[in-house]
Design a protein around this motif. Structure first.
Motif, PDB file in Angstrom:
ATOM      1  N   ILE A  10       0.758  -1.111  -0.104  1.00 32.89           N
ATOM      2  CA  ILE A  10       0.114  -0.021  -0.043  1.00 32.89           C
ATOM      3  C   ILE A  10       0.833   1.340  -0.149  1.00 32.89           C
ATOM      4  CG2 ILE A  10      -1.915   1.293   1.033  1.00 32.89           C
ATOM      5  CD1 ILE A  10      -2.576  -1.579   2.753  1.00 32.89           C
ATOM      6  N   PRO A  11       1.746   1.575  -1.140  1.00 37.88           N
ATOM      7  CA  PRO A  11       2.610   2.495  -0.890  1.00 37.88           C
ATOM      8  C   PRO A  11       2.084   3.934  -0.942  1.00 37.88           C
ATOM      9  CG  PRO A  11       2.176   1.457  -3.273  1.00 37.88           C
ATOM     10  CD  PRO A  11       1.527   0.672  -2.237  1.00 37.88           C
ATOM     11  N   ASP A  12       2.704   4.606  -0.096  1.00 36.16           N
ATOM     12  CA  ASP A  12       2.581   6.205  -0.182  1.00 36.16           C
ATOM     13  C   ASP A  12       3.521   6.735  -1.163  1.00 36.16           C
ATOM     14  OD1 ASP A  12       4.798   5.932   1.151  1.00 36.16           O
ATOM     15  OD2 ASP A  12       4.456   6.625   3.107  1.00 36.16           O
ATOM     16  N   SER A  13       3.795   8.097  -1.034  1.00 36.60           N
ATOM     17  CA  SER A  13       4.358   8.872  -1.916  1.00 36.60           C
ATOM     18  C   SER A  13       5.907   8.676  -1.509  1.00 36.60           C
ATOM     19  CB  SER A  13       4.311  10.220  -1.815  1.00 36.60           C
ATOM     20  OG  SER A  13       2.670  10.523  -2.345  1.00 36.60           O
ATOM     21  N   LEU A  41      -0.948   3.099  -7.100  1.00 33.47           N
ATOM     22  CA  LEU A  41      -0.703   4.721  -6.515  1.00 33.47           C
ATOM     23  C   LEU A  41      -1.805   5.206  -5.918  1.00 33.47           C
ATOM     24  CD1 LEU A  41       1.147   6.383  -9.739  1.00 33.47           C
ATOM     25  CD2 LEU A  41       1.924   4.840  -7.789  1.00 33.47           C
ATOM     26  N   SER A  42      -1.502   6.044  -5.071  1.00 33.96           N
ATOM     27  CA  SER A  42      -2.519   6.956  -4.429  1.00 33.96           C
ATOM     28  C   SER A  42      -2.874   8.324  -5.314  1.00 33.96           C
ATOM     29  CB  SER A  42      -2.198   7.500  -3.012  1.00 33.96           C
ATOM     30  OG  SER A  42      -1.071   8.460  -3.022  1.00 33.96           O
ATOM     31  N   PRO A  43      -3.907   8.814  -5.187  1.00 34.87           N
ATOM     32  CA  PRO A  43      -4.139  10.087  -5.963  1.00 34.87           C
ATOM     33  C   PRO A  43      -2.851  11.081  -5.661  1.00 34.87           C
ATOM     34  CG  PRO A  43      -6.241   9.092  -4.874  1.00 34.87           C
ATOM     35  CD  PRO A  43      -5.145   8.519  -4.006  1.00 34.87           C
ATOM     36  N   GLU A  44      -2.403  10.976  -4.411  1.00 34.14           N
ATOM     37  CA  GLU A  44      -1.490  12.111  -4.037  1.00 34.14           C
ATOM     38  C   GLU A  44      -0.117  11.702  -5.032  1.00 34.14           C
ATOM     39  OE1 GLU A  44       0.318  13.525  -0.003  1.00 34.14           O
ATOM     40  OE2 GLU A  44       1.195  11.770  -0.945  1.00 34.14           O
ATOM     41  N   THR A  45       0.327  10.554  -4.966  1.00 31.27           N
ATOM     42  CA  THR A  45       1.376  10.122  -5.510  1.00 31.27           C
ATOM     43  C   THR A  45       1.227  10.295  -7.192  1.00 31.27           C
ATOM     44  OG1 THR A  45       1.852   8.354  -4.031  1.00 31.27           O
ATOM     45  CG2 THR A  45       3.137   8.188  -5.893  1.00 31.27           C
ATOM     46  N   ALA A  46       0.095   9.872  -7.739  1.00 31.15           N
ATOM     47  CA  ALA A  46      -0.460   9.913  -9.000  1.00 31.15           C
ATOM     48  C   ALA A  46      -0.250  11.510  -9.452  1.00 31.15           C
ATOM     49  CB  ALA A  46      -1.486   9.531  -9.340  1.00 31.15           C
ATOM     50  N   PHE A  47      -0.608  12.482  -8.577  1.00 30.77           N
ATOM     51  CA  PHE A  47      -0.439  13.855  -8.923  1.00 30.77           C
ATOM     52  C   PHE A  47       0.951  14.327  -8.840  1.00 30.77           C
ATOM     53  CE2 PHE A  47       0.226  17.890  -6.539  1.00 30.77           C
ATOM     54  CZ  PHE A  47      -0.384  18.787  -7.262  1.00 30.77           C
ATOM     55  N   ILE A  48       1.886  13.678  -8.153  1.00 26.91           N
ATOM     56  CA  ILE A  48       3.204  14.268  -7.940  1.00 26.91           C
ATOM     57  C   ILE A  48       4.114  13.687  -8.989  1.00 26.91           C
ATOM     58  CG2 ILE A  48       5.395  13.710  -6.695  1.00 26.91           C
ATOM     59  CD1 ILE A  48       3.648  13.312  -4.295  1.00 26.91           C
ATOM     60  N   LEU A  49       3.707  12.566  -9.526  1.00 22.85           N
ATOM     61  CA  LEU A  49       4.472  11.913 -10.670  1.00 22.85           C
ATOM     62  C   LEU A  49       4.085  12.787 -11.913  1.00 22.85           C
ATOM     63  CD1 LEU A  49       4.349   8.060 -10.165  1.00 22.85           C
ATOM     64  CD2 LEU A  49       6.285   9.936  -9.649  1.00 22.85           C
ATOM     65  N   ASP A  50       2.638  13.072 -12.217  1.00 21.69           N
ATOM     66  CA  ASP A  50       2.029  13.728 -13.154  1.00 21.69           C
ATOM     67  C   ASP A  50       2.757  15.245 -13.195  1.00 21.69           C
ATOM     68  OD1 ASP A  50       0.348  13.822 -15.395  1.00 21.69           O
ATOM     69  OD2 ASP A  50      -0.717  15.424 -14.131  1.00 21.69           O
ATOM     70  N   LYS A  51       2.816  15.841 -12.018  1.00 19.64           N
ATOM     71  CA  LYS A  51       3.364  17.182 -12.049  1.00 19.64           C
ATOM     72  C   LYS A  51       4.735  17.224 -12.539  1.00 19.64           C
ATOM     73  CE  LYS A  51       3.409  21.223  -9.778  1.00 19.64           C
ATOM     74  NZ  LYS A  51       2.185  22.333  -9.994  1.00 19.64           N
ATOM     75  N   ILE A 135      13.448  14.505 -10.596  1.00 26.01           N
ATOM     76  CA  ILE A 135      13.500  13.786  -9.359  1.00 26.01           C
ATOM     77  C   ILE A 135      13.655  14.385  -8.128  1.00 26.01           C
ATOM     78  CG2 ILE A 135      14.931  12.167  -8.214  1.00 26.01           C
ATOM     79  CD1 ILE A 135      15.542  10.740 -10.851  1.00 26.01           C
ATOM     80  N   ALA A 136      14.285  15.823  -8.119  1.00 29.27           N
ATOM     81  CA  ALA A 136      14.378  16.671  -7.163  1.00 29.27           C
ATOM     82  C   ALA A 136      12.955  17.161  -6.527  1.00 29.27           C
ATOM     83  CB  ALA A 136      15.130  18.004  -7.080  1.00 29.27           C
ATOM     84  N   GLY A 137      12.076  17.239  -7.570  1.00 25.52           N
ATOM     85  CA  GLY A 137      10.490  17.591  -7.297  1.00 25.52           C
ATOM     86  C   GLY A 137       9.800  16.491  -6.700  1.00 25.52           C
ATOM     87  N   ILE A 138      10.012  15.368  -6.802  1.00 24.41           N
ATOM     88  CA  ILE A 138       9.245  14.198  -6.472  1.00 24.41           C
ATOM     89  C   ILE A 138       9.975  14.118  -5.069  1.00 24.41           C
ATOM     90  CG2 ILE A 138       8.366  13.402  -8.819  1.00 24.41           C
ATOM     91  CD1 ILE A 138      10.276  10.952  -8.175  1.00 24.41           C
ATOM     92  N   MET A 139      11.059  14.209  -4.852  1.00 23.07           N
ATOM     93  CA  MET A 139      11.693  13.839  -3.366  1.00 23.07           C
ATOM     94  C   MET A 139      10.882  14.672  -2.372  1.00 23.07           C
ATOM     95  SD  MET A 139      15.718  13.110  -4.666  1.00 23.07           S
ATOM     96  CE  MET A 139      16.246  12.667  -2.841  1.00 23.07           C
ATOM     97  N   LEU A 140      10.998  16.173  -3.084  1.00 23.06           N
ATOM     98  CA  LEU A 140      10.424  17.430  -2.151  1.00 23.06           C
ATOM     99  C   LEU A 140       9.250  16.975  -1.757  1.00 23.06           C
ATOM    100  CD1 LEU A 140      10.789  21.103  -3.416  1.00 23.06           C
ATOM    101  CD2 LEU A 140       8.636  20.044  -3.138  1.00 23.06           C
TER     102      LEU A 140
END
Lengths: 306, 306
Positions: A10-13, A41-51, A135-140
């Motif tokens: 159940i992975p989180d971001s 993916l959670s909706p939050e994680t999907a948003f981050i990767l998309d971003k 990658i800096a963006g998703i880590m942040l």
């Protein structure tokens, strides 16, 4: 043979972004690595990767005979089902030390900070590898998520410095605004089945021989959950029975009010009451100032079970 | 309340020198720390501390209610007896991941290198703390000891680079000569009771529910052990019975010939024969090229028990 970098069930971001960031780093230092995931993916994680325009890691459930680098936990219950048949070559984490063991030496980068991605940033620094913008963006984002935009008591100065450094690399000026945007995505629950909400960030823990499941939903305003709360209560009762669990806890965390409403179904409510020093009425209790499952919810419960 | 930095039971030079080096580092970064030990110094360790004019860490067996930083292992059997009642704030190690667990987040610096002191050097570098001459000297000796002066298959380029850097700080030109001097001290067995020799570097392992004790004596020339060998065989049989162990193994390692004679007493010799692919005659077998308990002796035995 690549090293698979994989987070928890159940992975989180943090688990997803951490696997991607770690795999990239490993490839840069000459160790072939592939990021994978153990669930949707959670909706939050999907948003981050998309971003940031990055692909989701591939879904891979079996690791027998493979080399694995574990991200964001060190617990057998949260790891791949066949982890005992894999070789764990490393662990990067920021939780308590769990019950994973190995038969050969490995590398563990575990630090008492707010997010695994903060530790992964230290690994980049150690190896002197440049972090690409995306990658800096998703880590942040993973760090802002895990630390509830620095509000969580798990947040350390290392996490804050790390977000500042990553924001500079990613060219993001208003990272707190980005964090709020992310939590708005997380807060959207309309049309989502109760089971999906309960499992969105759910972990099982072995507490002195008792299986305890603890989920957490972080929202900007608890009121958005009013309509679904009865369905959530019903669902955690089902989940308890299905999994033969001693207790199931669901934290409804209001990040603006900085506290959590705890929903509980348990074989022995008194253990939970003892853990948090509060009486539980009708399976519910408000825990003021409680934002962190890891730091404020798991340790007192573990103590109460000891 | 200080953090106690402590190595494993029956401490070797890595455990003792590592505890001293780590405690010094912690004090430099504003965390009060005290080096302690769980047992007597070996002649080798006494030689090292004497050489660089440092005191032995204090003997301390109980840690209930204290904060502990574990050095050179992550195994319950090798930790203080009451470790479950202590708070483990960190682990620095270079072995397989053992069965120690915690209820709160901690820091783990575990790397697949030849010696814990190599990892501690990385910690000094991370924190930007200068290593005093004497501490550099004992760290260097611990690495030479654990890597058998770079001959062990556990030795990595990180260990070699680390010794070179520490030798410069300590002002030691001929560190290989110092290593030989150290192994000469280690090889002096005359007048030492068999039990002391067997326990000099002895560790218990839980192998799939079976308690297995494995000791190692490293000498420059196996001939120095000829006279005491019958007494050693007799003593490991006693040790097996006293501790209710499944097996006791004693490695007599010849660091010049680069191999070990293995003495074995076991409930089931066939497990040991399967592990090393050799038949054992009269409780003895020569294992060519075997210098490392951690890398060449424990993993195959663990597999054979699995």
């Amino acid at each position: 043979m690549p090293i698979y970098c994989v987070g928890h069930k159940i992975p989180d971001s943090d688990s997803i972004c951490g696997a991607i960031a770690l795999a990239y780093l490993k490839n840069q230092i000459g160790e072939e690595a592939v990021a994978t995931r153990l669930g949707e993916l959670s909706p939050e994680t999907a948003f981050i990767l998309d971003k940031f325009g990055l692909e989701a890691p591939e879904l891979k459930l079996s690791y027998a005979g493979e080399q694995v680098y574990i991200v964001d936990h060190s617990e057998v219950t949260q790891a791949p089902d066949d982890i005992a048949e894999a070789t764990i070559v490393g662990i990067v984490d920021h939780h308590k030390l769990g019950d994973l063991t190995t038969s050969t030496p490995l590398e563990c980068w575990i630090r008492p900070v707010g997010c695994s991605n903060t530790v992964i940033k230290m690994m980049y620094d150690f190896h002197g590898v440049e972090i690409p913008k995306a990658i800096a963006g998703i880590m942040l984002c993973a760090i802002l998520s895990d630390t509830v935009i620095f509000k969580s008591p798990t947040c350390t100065t290392a996490d804050i410095r790390c977000v500042e450094a990553l924001a500079e690399i990613a060219g993001i000026e208003d990272f707190k605004g980005l964090g709020m945007e992310m939590f708005k995505v997380k807060s959207a629950v309309e049309g989502t089945p109760a089971r999906d909400l309960v499992l969105r960030d759910f972990k099982d823990f072995d507490m002195n021989g008792n299986l305890v499941g603890i989920g957490q939903l972080e929202v900007i305003d608890l009121a958005v959950l009013d309509a679904v709360k009865p369905a959530l209560v019903e669902d955690i009762a089902k989940l308890k029975a299905e999994g033969n669990r001693h207790s199931v806890l669901l934290l409804l965390t209001d990040i603006m009010k900085e506290g959590s409403e705890l929903l509980v179904i348990s074989d022995d409510l008194s253990v939970v009451e003892r853990a948090y020093g509060q009486s539980i009425e009708d399976g519910k209790v408000w825990l003021d100032g409680v934002l962190s499952r890891k730091k404020q919810v798991v340790p007192p419960l573990q103590q109460a079970f000891a």
